[in-house]
Write a protein that holds these residues in place. Structure first.
Motif, short mmCIF file in Angstrom:
data_model
loop_
_atom_site.label_atom_id
_atom_site.label_comp_id
_atom_site.label_asym_id
_atom_site.label_seq_id
_atom_site.Cartn_x
_atom_site.Cartn_y
_atom_site.Cartn_z
N TYR A 49 43.54 7.11 0.23
CA TYR A 49 44.31 7.76 1.30
C TYR A 49 45.61 8.34 0.73
O TYR A 49 45.99 9.47 1.03
N GLU A 50 46.29 7.56 -0.13
CA GLU A 50 47.54 8.04 -0.72
C GLU A 50 47.32 9.27 -1.59
O GLU A 50 48.14 10.18 -1.64
N ALA A 51 46.16 9.26 -2.29
CA ALA A 51 45.85 10.42 -3.14
C ALA A 51 45.71 11.67 -2.29
O ALA A 51 46.14 12.77 -2.70
N ILE A 52 45.14 11.51 -1.10
CA ILE A 52 45.01 12.67 -0.19
C ILE A 52 46.40 13.14 0.24
O ILE A 52 46.69 14.34 0.28
N VAL A 53 47.29 12.18 0.52
CA VAL A 53 48.67 12.54 0.90
C VAL A 53 49.35 13.27 -0.25
O VAL A 53 50.00 14.31 -0.06
N ASP A 54 49.19 12.74 -1.46
CA ASP A 54 49.83 13.36 -2.62
C ASP A 54 49.31 14.77 -2.89
O ASP A 54 50.02 15.61 -3.42
N ALA A 55 48.03 14.97 -2.54
CA ALA A 55 47.46 16.30 -2.77
C ALA A 55 47.91 17.29 -1.71
O ALA A 55 47.49 18.45 -1.73
N GLY A 56 48.72 16.85 -0.78
CA GLY A 56 49.24 17.75 0.24
C GLY A 56 48.35 17.83 1.47
O GLY A 56 48.53 18.71 2.31
N GLY A 57 47.36 16.94 1.57
CA GLY A 57 46.48 16.93 2.73
C GLY A 57 45.03 16.94 2.30
O GLY A 57 44.74 17.13 1.11
N PRO A 58 44.11 16.70 3.23
CA PRO A 58 42.69 16.63 2.86
C PRO A 58 42.16 17.99 2.41
O PRO A 58 42.52 19.02 2.98
N ALA A 59 41.32 17.95 1.37
CA ALA A 59 40.80 19.19 0.81
C ALA A 59 39.59 19.68 1.59
O ALA A 59 39.30 20.87 1.61
N ASP A 60 38.86 18.77 2.18
CA ASP A 60 37.67 19.19 2.94
C ASP A 60 37.50 18.28 4.17
O ASP A 60 38.29 17.36 4.40
N GLN A 61 36.44 18.53 4.90
CA GLN A 61 36.23 17.82 6.16
C GLN A 61 35.99 16.34 5.93
O GLN A 61 36.49 15.49 6.68
N SER A 62 35.24 16.02 4.85
CA SER A 62 34.95 14.60 4.63
C SER A 62 36.24 13.83 4.29
O SER A 62 36.43 12.70 4.73
N ALA A 63 37.12 14.48 3.52
CA ALA A 63 38.40 13.83 3.21
C ALA A 63 39.23 13.67 4.47
O ALA A 63 39.89 12.64 4.68
N ALA A 64 39.17 14.68 5.34
CA ALA A 64 39.93 14.61 6.59
C ALA A 64 39.41 13.46 7.46
O ALA A 64 40.19 12.70 8.04
N ASP A 65 38.07 13.35 7.53
CA ASP A 65 37.46 12.27 8.32
C ASP A 65 37.86 10.91 7.76
O ASP A 65 38.19 9.98 8.50
N PHE A 66 37.81 10.84 6.42
CA PHE A 66 38.17 9.56 5.79
C PHE A 66 39.61 9.18 6.13
O PHE A 66 39.91 8.05 6.51
N ALA A 67 40.51 10.17 5.99
CA ALA A 67 41.94 9.89 6.23
C ALA A 67 42.16 9.41 7.66
O ALA A 67 42.88 8.43 7.89
N THR A 68 41.52 10.08 8.60
CA THR A 68 41.70 9.71 10.01
C THR A 68 41.17 8.30 10.26
O THR A 68 41.84 7.46 10.88
N THR A 69 39.97 8.04 9.77
CA THR A 69 39.35 6.73 10.00
C THR A 69 40.16 5.63 9.32
O THR A 69 40.41 4.57 9.89
N HIS A 70 40.58 5.92 8.09
CA HIS A 70 41.30 4.89 7.35
C HIS A 70 42.62 4.54 8.04
O HIS A 70 42.95 3.36 8.21
N LEU A 71 43.34 5.58 8.44
CA LEU A 71 44.64 5.33 9.06
C LEU A 71 44.49 4.53 10.35
O LEU A 71 45.31 3.66 10.65
N ALA A 72 43.42 4.83 11.08
CA ALA A 72 43.21 4.12 12.35
C ALA A 72 42.93 2.64 12.11
O ALA A 72 43.30 1.78 12.92
N GLY A 73 42.29 2.34 10.97
CA GLY A 73 41.87 0.96 10.75
C GLY A 73 42.75 0.17 9.79
O GLY A 73 42.49 -1.02 9.54
N CYS A 74 43.76 0.82 9.22
CA CYS A 74 44.57 0.11 8.21
C CYS A 74 46.03 -0.01 8.68
O CYS A 74 46.81 0.94 8.61
#
Lengths: 189, 538
Positions: free
Chosen positions: B8-33
């Motif tokens: 999740y942090e790597a996605i943040v460092d990259a300036g945001g999700p690069a694709d839809q799967s990364a976006a889905d992962f970020a949303t799901t992870h944040l909701a559960g962590c």
């Protein structure tokens, strides 16, 4: 090109007193916030703020309008404060000093109450001050000023992977501290 | 850090999700962590966004002073840069200092010896011939600065904030004056002092002390050359704190910190910390222990250290009150407005000592005039501080029981009032607003929120844990599946802790952990539980 900013800064560079005052008034809060996040433990926060603003005024002739005047001032402020920190050996004070978190805020992004947000910011300034200088600088550039990793690497003349590493380790430290009660007992709940 | 959190942090460092799967992962992870949510919340609070850049705002006066100081210093710097190389006035003395280096180093030793030996004249240094000194071009005039009165103790026509120009004769008469120059050099003039700032230039301050007592403090590393001329000699500061007492017959110098250079009768002596020198007297003398202790105390004093926004840390050793608000004797952090405040502390015999503190943004402010201990019967005694629920105390004056227009106000308006009162740390005011909501809008959803908020206030701020606990219990009873039940239970745990009911606290923690094992507070509660739980028998 940020034309309005360029006009203002150019006037300040020519010595136009009104433009200089307007520029300092506009940047004071931002510069002071940056100083607080970079050096909240220093007794010279106001001095650092003033020196940063003096540096900004002195550098008006170099502003090209390629970014907002705030982003340009951020770079100057960060550079100035880090130089002052290194000079005053703040890192030593960090090792020795007491660094209680002033308030124990709730750490939620949903908080809107200005007083509670203010508490969060003060507490975060204190926690950031616990970080070693390089990590603190990277964290402030990334999360306070919104730089990309590549921009931080360029600004600090460091490798991109080094910046990533600094951010990763700093955030791991912050995670630990954010989950700790500051006084070990009274606020356990 | 868990691998998912790192991703999740790597996605943040990259300036945001690069694709839809990364976006889905970020949303799901944040909701559960919860950990990532907390970190994200904390980092979001510090982000400087356009239009929201003043995270640590200054009050208007401090802001104006800062802007003025910056513009003034920048102007002076500009003038200096436009001048040809400006030789330091010390340059003319460089040769003399070099020639006498051995003697200078030996000066403190000689002074020490003077305690046990016969009177010894101070070491002499031959002045360098003027022809050897480098030829210097007189510098162009630099705009003079002003000394500012920061503190007045006693009766005086001057008030804090008054600015004094160079060349103005100053007589303190019955008052003690505290002055700053360039915001860094601190001069304290005791009653009866007569002096003049001969020069108030950036980094170069010259004072003529005709008679009386001055304490001077110049921080190291600021590059400020400060010198005091008395009828008997010249004292130059090398980053230090010292006091001078000039009379007709002699000038007595005592050094508390660092070193000063003294010139008198064509001689130079370097006087170190802990030593004194009597100019115009037969021989140098040492400082008595009590004199040094008194000097150090008067220079250090109890300080109110501001951070620029009115928050102060007070290291109080005795009962202390500011503006008649008792603060107890423990170190406290408090909020006061800029300006003058009356400070009262109890001395060792329980008598109130009154003084004045000038609180200046971002600068240390000094409490002075501690010797005035006379307590009249009609003077109010400092209030009993009582127990404090929080280390932060607001002493911003709050109107007593302001009228609350409840009859016509909506629940929303009252909630806004409560929020505003909380922002100003006016806890009783917030409590009144919440009570009004509960009383006048009983059936509204706002009443339930107000009930819990009032409970939290009573537990955390008002020192009424019993009532707070009862309010939380009512909230839980009326809203068994409400969104804030966890908050209410946490508040109850805090109430038990405040009441010292550890068995109940332990039970409440167990209950909470069983219902919300993944809550953000779970880890801390588990640690608290470990503290409270008696060790199991072997």
């Amino acid at each position: 090109v940020h034309e309005g900013d360029s006009t203002l800064v150019a006037a300040a560079a020519r010595g136009d007193e009104q433009a200089r005052r307007e520029l300092v008034n506009r940047l004071l809060g931002r510069v002071r916030s940056t100083v607080m996040y970079l050096a909240s433990r220093s007794p010279d926060v106001d001095d650092m703020t003033q020196r940063s603003l003096i540096e900004v005024l002195g550098a008006c002739g170099t502003y090209r309008g390629e970014s907002t005047v705030e982003a340009w001032a951020d770079r100057i402020t960060t550079r100035t404060v880090m130089r002052l920190i290194k000079r005053s050996r703040l890192s030593e004070a960090r090792e020795q000093g007491v660094d209680e978190v002033p308030e124990y805020p709730e750490w939620s992004r949903d908080i809107q109450n200005p007083a509670e947000v203010s508490d969060q910011r003060r507490a975060m300034a204190t926690l950031l001050a616990r970080l070693p200088e390089e990590r603190r600088e990277a964290m402030v550039l990334k999360h306070v000023h919104g730089y990309s990793v590549e921009e931080i690497a360029a600004a600090t003349q460091t490798k991109v992977n080094t910046v990533r590493d600094r951010l990763r380790v700093a955030r791991a430290e912050l995670r630990t501290w954010l989950n700790e009660a500051p006084d070990g007992g009274d606020r356990e709940t | 850090v868990k691998p998912e959190c790192e991703r999740y942090e790597a996605i943040v460092d990259a300036g945001g999700p690069a694709d839809q799967s990364a976006a889905d992962f970020a949303t799901t992870h944040l909701a559960g962590c919860p950990e990532c949510r907390v970190l994200e919340g904390a980092l979001a609070a510090v982000a400087l966004r356009a239009g929201d850049a003043d995270h640590f705002p200054l009050d208007e006066l401090a802001r104006r002073r800062t802007v003025d100081a910056v513009l003034r210093e920048a102007r002076e710097l500009q003038v200096e840069q436009q001048q040809p190389t400006r030789p330091r006035r010390w340059a003319t003395l460089a040769l003399a200092v070099a020639a006498g280096l051995a003697l200078i180093i030996g000066a403190p030793l000689l002074l020490r010896q003077s305690q046990t030996q016969a009177p010894t004249p101070a070491p002499a240094i031959a002045s360098a011939p003027k022809s050897d000194a480098p030829k210097v071009t007189p510098p162009a005039p630099v705009a003079p600065m002003l000394a500012q009165v920061r503190l007045v103790a006693g009766r005086d026509e001057r008030s804090p904030g008054l600015e004094i120009a160079e060349g103005t004769p100053i007589q303190t008469r019955a008052a003690t004056l505290g002055l700053t120059v360039t915001d860094h050099a601190w001069v304290r003039a005791l009653p009866g002092a007569e002096f003049t700032f001969l020069s108030l230039r950036r980094n170069e301050i010259s004072i003529e002390l005709r008679s009386g007592h001055l304490d001077v403090q110049v921080p190291r590393g600021r590059g400020i050359d400060l010198q005091v001329r008395t009828p008997h000699g010249l004292v130059k500061v090398i980053g230090t704190a010292f006091s001078l007492n000039a009379t007709r017959a002699k000038t007595r110098l005592a050094v508390a910190e660092g070193t000063v250079l003294v010139e008198a009768g064509g001689r130079q002596v370097r006087v170190s910390s802990g030593f004194a020198l009597a100019l115009g007297a037969a021989r140098p003398s040492t400082v008595s222990k009590s004199e040094l202790a008194s000097l150090k105390e008067s220079l250090a004093q109890e300080k109110l250290v501001g951070d620029g926004s009115g928050r102060l840390s007070v290291t109080a050793g005795r009962q202390l009150s500011i503006d008649s608000v008792g603060l107890g004797s423990a170190p406290v952090k408090l909020m006061v407005s800029m300006g003058a405040h009356s400070v009262t502390r109890l001395d060792g015999r329980g008598r109130p000592q009154r003084s004045t503190a000038e609180v200046v943004s971002g600068r240390e402010s000094v409490v002075s005039d501690r010797t005035k201990t006379v307590a009249r019967a009609d003077e109010p005694q400092p209030a009993d501080p009582g127990p404090r629920a929080s280390p932060s105390i607001s002493i911003t004056p709050v109107p007593v029981d302001p009228p609350l227009q409840t009859a016509t106000e909506s629940a929303e308006q009252l909630l806004q009032q409560a929020q505003k009162a909380r922002t100003q740390r006016d806890w009783p005011g917030a409590a009144r607003a919440y009570s009004a909501i509960i009383e006048h809008h009983e059936m509204s959803a706002a009443a339930e929120v107000a009930r819990l908020s009032l409970g939290q206030l009573k537990v955390d701020q008002l020192g009424e844990p019993n009532q707070g606990h009862a309010l939380c219990a009512t909230y839980i009873e009326r809203n068994p599946s409400g969104a804030l039940v966890a908050e209410a239970e946490l508040c109850q745990i805090r109430a038990f802790a405040s009441l010292g009911e550890h068995a109940n606290e332990l039970r409440a923690i167990d209950s909470f952990l069983s219902r919300w094992p993944t809550d953000f507070n779970a880890a801390r509660l588990a640690r608290r539980k470990a503290v409270l739980q008696p060790p199991s028998p072997q």
